[in-house]
Design a protein around this motif. Structure first.
Motif, PDB file in Angstrom:
ATOM      1  N   GLY A 102       0.788  -1.225   0.000  1.00  0.00           N
ATOM      2  CA  GLY A 102       0.000   0.000   0.000  1.00  0.00           C
ATOM      3  C   GLY A 102       0.822   1.277   0.000  1.00  0.00           C
ATOM      4  O   GLY A 102       2.038   1.269   0.211  1.00  0.00           O
ATOM      5  N   GLU A 103       0.112   2.375  -0.178  1.00  0.00           N
ATOM      6  CA  GLU A 103       0.725   3.699  -0.199  1.00  0.00           C
ATOM      7  C   GLU A 103       1.464   3.996   1.098  1.00  0.00           C
ATOM      8  O   GLU A 103       1.026   3.613   2.182  1.00  0.00           O
ATOM      9  CB  GLU A 103      -0.345   4.772  -0.397  1.00  0.00           C
ATOM     10  CG  GLU A 103      -1.090   4.681  -1.692  1.00  0.00           C
ATOM     11  CD  GLU A 103      -2.249   5.660  -1.743  1.00  0.00           C
ATOM     12  OE1 GLU A 103      -2.353   6.539  -0.861  1.00  0.00           O
ATOM     13  OE2 GLU A 103      -3.064   5.534  -2.664  1.00  0.00           O
ATOM     14  N   ASN A 104       2.580   4.699   0.979  1.00  0.00           N
ATOM     15  CA  ASN A 104       3.359   5.204   2.119  1.00  0.00           C
ATOM     16  C   ASN A 104       3.861   4.115   3.059  1.00  0.00           C
ATOM     17  O   ASN A 104       4.140   4.391   4.221  1.00  0.00           O
ATOM     18  CB  ASN A 104       2.542   6.234   2.913  1.00  0.00           C
ATOM     19  CG  ASN A 104       2.150   7.410   2.056  1.00  0.00           C
ATOM     20  OD1 ASN A 104       2.991   8.008   1.391  1.00  0.00           O
ATOM     21  ND2 ASN A 104       0.870   7.726   2.040  1.00  0.00           N
ATOM     22  N   SER A 105       3.972   2.892   2.588  1.00  0.00           N
ATOM     23  CA  SER A 105       4.496   1.818   3.437  1.00  0.00           C
ATOM     24  C   SER A 105       6.000   1.689   3.231  1.00  0.00           C
ATOM     25  O   SER A 105       6.513   1.931   2.139  1.00  0.00           O
ATOM     26  CB  SER A 105       3.812   0.489   3.115  1.00  0.00           C
ATOM     27  OG  SER A 105       2.477   0.523   3.547  1.00  0.00           O
ATOM     28  N   GLY A 119      -1.093  -3.142   3.855  1.00  0.00           N
ATOM     29  CA  GLY A 119      -1.933  -1.953   3.772  1.00  0.00           C
ATOM     30  C   GLY A 119      -1.148  -0.661   3.634  1.00  0.00           C
ATOM     31  O   GLY A 119       0.071  -0.645   3.498  1.00  0.00           O
ATOM     32  N   LYS A 120      -1.874   0.442   3.738  1.00  0.00           N
ATOM     33  CA  LYS A 120      -1.287   1.773   3.661  1.00  0.00           C
ATOM     34  C   LYS A 120      -0.581   2.104   4.967  1.00  0.00           C
ATOM     35  O   LYS A 120      -0.987   1.666   6.036  1.00  0.00           O
ATOM     36  CB  LYS A 120      -2.369   2.813   3.395  1.00  0.00           C
ATOM     37  CG  LYS A 120      -3.083   2.625   2.081  1.00  0.00           C
ATOM     38  CD  LYS A 120      -4.205   3.642   1.933  1.00  0.00           C
ATOM     39  CE  LYS A 120      -4.961   3.394   0.646  1.00  0.00           C
ATOM     40  NZ  LYS A 120      -6.091   4.309   0.495  1.00  0.00           N
ATOM     41  N   ASN A 121       0.463   2.916   4.878  1.00  0.00           N
ATOM     42  CA  ASN A 121       1.182   3.464   6.033  1.00  0.00           C
ATOM     43  C   ASN A 121       1.733   2.393   6.969  1.00  0.00           C
ATOM     44  O   ASN A 121       1.794   2.597   8.178  1.00  0.00           O
ATOM     45  CB  ASN A 121       0.274   4.420   6.819  1.00  0.00           C
ATOM     46  CG  ASN A 121      -0.282   5.511   5.936  1.00  0.00           C
ATOM     47  OD1 ASN A 121       0.452   6.156   5.207  1.00  0.00           O
ATOM     48  ND2 ASN A 121      -1.593   5.678   5.976  1.00  0.00           N
ATOM     49  N   CYS A 122       2.142   1.268   6.433  1.00  0.00           N
ATOM     50  CA  CYS A 122       2.708   0.191   7.258  1.00  0.00           C
ATOM     51  C   CYS A 122       4.224   0.305   7.308  1.00  0.00           C
ATOM     52  O   CYS A 122       4.847   0.860   6.410  1.00  0.00           O
ATOM     53  CB  CYS A 122       2.347  -1.178   6.676  1.00  0.00           C
ATOM     54  SG  CYS A 122       0.603  -1.558   6.798  1.00  0.00           S
ATOM     55  N   ILE A 123       4.785  -0.251   8.365  1.00  0.00           N
ATOM     56  CA  ILE A 123       6.238  -0.369   8.477  1.00  0.00           C
ATOM     57  C   ILE A 123       6.540  -1.846   8.705  1.00  0.00           C
ATOM     58  O   ILE A 123       6.052  -2.441   9.671  1.00  0.00           O
ATOM     59  CB  ILE A 123       6.796   0.480   9.629  1.00  0.00           C
ATOM     60  CG1 ILE A 123       6.511   1.967   9.363  1.00  0.00           C
ATOM     61  CG2 ILE A 123       8.289   0.219   9.808  1.00  0.00           C
ATOM     62  CD1 ILE A 123       6.882   2.883  10.499  1.00  0.00           C
ATOM     63  N   ASP A 138      -3.832  -1.743   7.430  1.00  0.00           N
ATOM     64  CA  ASP A 138      -3.320  -0.372   7.366  1.00  0.00           C
ATOM     65  C   ASP A 138      -2.723   0.044   8.708  1.00  0.00           C
ATOM     66  O   ASP A 138      -3.220  -0.329   9.772  1.00  0.00           O
ATOM     67  CB  ASP A 138      -4.451   0.608   7.020  1.00  0.00           C
ATOM     68  CG  ASP A 138      -4.965   0.436   5.596  1.00  0.00           C
ATOM     69  OD1 ASP A 138      -4.351  -0.297   4.804  1.00  0.00           O
ATOM     70  OD2 ASP A 138      -6.001   1.057   5.287  1.00  0.00           O
ATOM     71  N   ASN A 139      -1.628   0.814   8.650  1.00  0.00           N
ATOM     72  CA  ASN A 139      -0.958   1.410   9.811  1.00  0.00           C
ATOM     73  C   ASN A 139      -0.287   0.399  10.738  1.00  0.00           C
ATOM     74  O   ASN A 139       0.104   0.751  11.852  1.00  0.00           O
ATOM     75  CB  ASN A 139      -1.932   2.282  10.618  1.00  0.00           C
ATOM     76  CG  ASN A 139      -2.602   3.323   9.752  1.00  0.00           C
ATOM     77  OD1 ASN A 139      -1.924   4.069   9.038  1.00  0.00           O
ATOM     78  ND2 ASN A 139      -3.915   3.363   9.771  1.00  0.00           N
ATOM     79  N   ALA A 140      -0.140  -0.845  10.320  1.00  0.00           N
ATOM     80  CA  ALA A 140       0.514  -1.853  11.169  1.00  0.00           C
ATOM     81  C   ALA A 140       2.024  -1.629  11.182  1.00  0.00           C
ATOM     82  O   ALA A 140       2.606  -1.194  10.193  1.00  0.00           O
ATOM     83  CB  ALA A 140       0.201  -3.255  10.675  1.00  0.00           C
ATOM     84  N   VAL A 141       2.641  -1.938  12.311  1.00  0.00           N
ATOM     85  CA  VAL A 141       4.088  -1.847  12.452  1.00  0.00           C
ATOM     86  C   VAL A 141       4.600  -3.232  12.840  1.00  0.00           C
ATOM     87  O   VAL A 141       4.454  -3.663  13.989  1.00  0.00           O
ATOM     88  CB  VAL A 141       4.491  -0.803  13.522  1.00  0.00           C
ATOM     89  CG1 VAL A 141       6.001  -0.747  13.671  1.00  0.00           C
ATOM     90  CG2 VAL A 141       3.929   0.562  13.175  1.00  0.00           C
ATOM     91  N   VAL A 142       5.181  -3.931  11.854  1.00  0.00           N
ATOM     92  CA  VAL A 142       5.722  -5.268  12.094  1.00  0.00           C
ATOM     93  C   VAL A 142       7.145  -5.106  12.603  1.00  0.00           C
ATOM     94  O   VAL A 142       7.981  -4.449  11.973  1.00  0.00           O
ATOM     95  CB  VAL A 142       5.684  -6.121  10.809  1.00  0.00           C
ATOM     96  CG1 VAL A 142       6.339  -7.475  11.038  1.00  0.00           C
ATOM     97  CG2 VAL A 142       4.248  -6.287  10.327  1.00  0.00           C
ATOM     98  N   ALA A 143       7.424  -5.684  13.763  1.00  0.00           N
ATOM     99  CA  ALA A 143       8.716  -5.523  14.421  1.00  0.00           C
ATOM    100  C   ALA A 143       9.848  -6.149  13.607  1.00  0.00           C
ATOM    101  O   ALA A 143       9.636  -7.118  12.877  1.00  0.00           O
ATOM    102  CB  ALA A 143       8.671  -6.162  15.804  1.00  0.00           C
ATOM    103  N   PRO A 144      11.058  -5.610  13.756  1.00  0.00           N
ATOM    104  CA  PRO A 144      12.217  -6.246  13.125  1.00  0.00           C
ATOM    105  C   PRO A 144      12.340  -7.702  13.593  1.00  0.00           C
ATOM    106  O   PRO A 144      12.033  -8.020  14.739  1.00  0.00           O
ATOM    107  CB  PRO A 144      13.402  -5.417  13.629  1.00  0.00           C
ATOM    108  CG  PRO A 144      12.812  -4.083  13.970  1.00  0.00           C
ATOM    109  CD  PRO A 144      11.423  -4.377  14.464  1.00  0.00           C
TER     110      PRO A 144
END
Length: 188
Positions: A102-105, A119-123, A138-144
């Motif tokens: 997604g966008e901005n990921s 999704g969008k805005n994910c890291i 969207d907006n999820a942050v998957v840890a290293p």
């Protein structure tokens, strides 16, 4: 779920022999170290960092992307890195077939399996491994270094957590959607 047509200005995109459609407004560094499997769409302002690769005589691609993928507007794909025994190195980023980012990921994973939706805005953290048939909300942050098992729905964060399981039909559904999205991405 039937999707509508998405039109684009033909002069903004370069179409390769294998059907990849790459926006002229995307930032692709080190293109000789990037492999696109075919029928992949790279949207505008998408950044792919192929220049970040392990030094040495072996020529291994820094970023490998499968078939029927879609890399969203302003998304960033860069290989993961670490320092080992005092030596700083980049490692390959491998993305399977039928993956939608997604966008901005921002993606710095070691690998993303096939039939994955991000999704969008994910890291997606460094060296994360996302197995086949996953949905990252969207907006999820998957840890290293996280490992996301197949058929998982992941949301929230940091760090993101598994919130549901996908049905076994997910592979067929995601594959049909990615082929449909590619077919309906037409020039005007």
């Amino acid at each position: 779920m039937e999707t509508g047509f998405t039109t684009y200005n033909k002069s903004e995109f370069i179409e390769t022999d294998t059907g990849n459609k790459v926006s002229r407004l995307s930032l692709i560094s080190g293109s000789q170290n990037i492999v696109l499997g075919g029928k992949t769409i790279v949207h505008s302002k998408c950044t792919i960092r192929g220049d970040l690769r392990r030094a040495g005589p072996s020529h291994q691609a820094a970023v490998l992307i499968g078939r029927f993928c879609s890399l969203g507007e302003a998304s960033v794909l860069r290989p993961p890195y670490k320092t080992y025994k005092g030596v700083f190195s980049y490692y390959p980023l491998k993305i399977g077939d039928h993956v939608d980012i997604g966008e901005n990921s921002v993606v710095e994973a070691a690998s993303i399996g096939s039939h994955v939706r991000i999704g969008k805005n994910c890291i997606i953290g460094r060296f994360a491994i996302i197995k086949d048939c996953c949905l990252i909300e969207d907006n999820a942050v998957v840890a290293p270094n996280a490992v996301i098992p197949s058929f998982s729905v992941v949301a929230g964060g940091p760090p993101a957590k598994i919130v549901a399981q996908l049905p076994e039909s997910t592979q067929d559904v995601f594959e049909a959607q990615s082929k449909d999205n590619y077919a309906k991405f037409i020039s005007v």
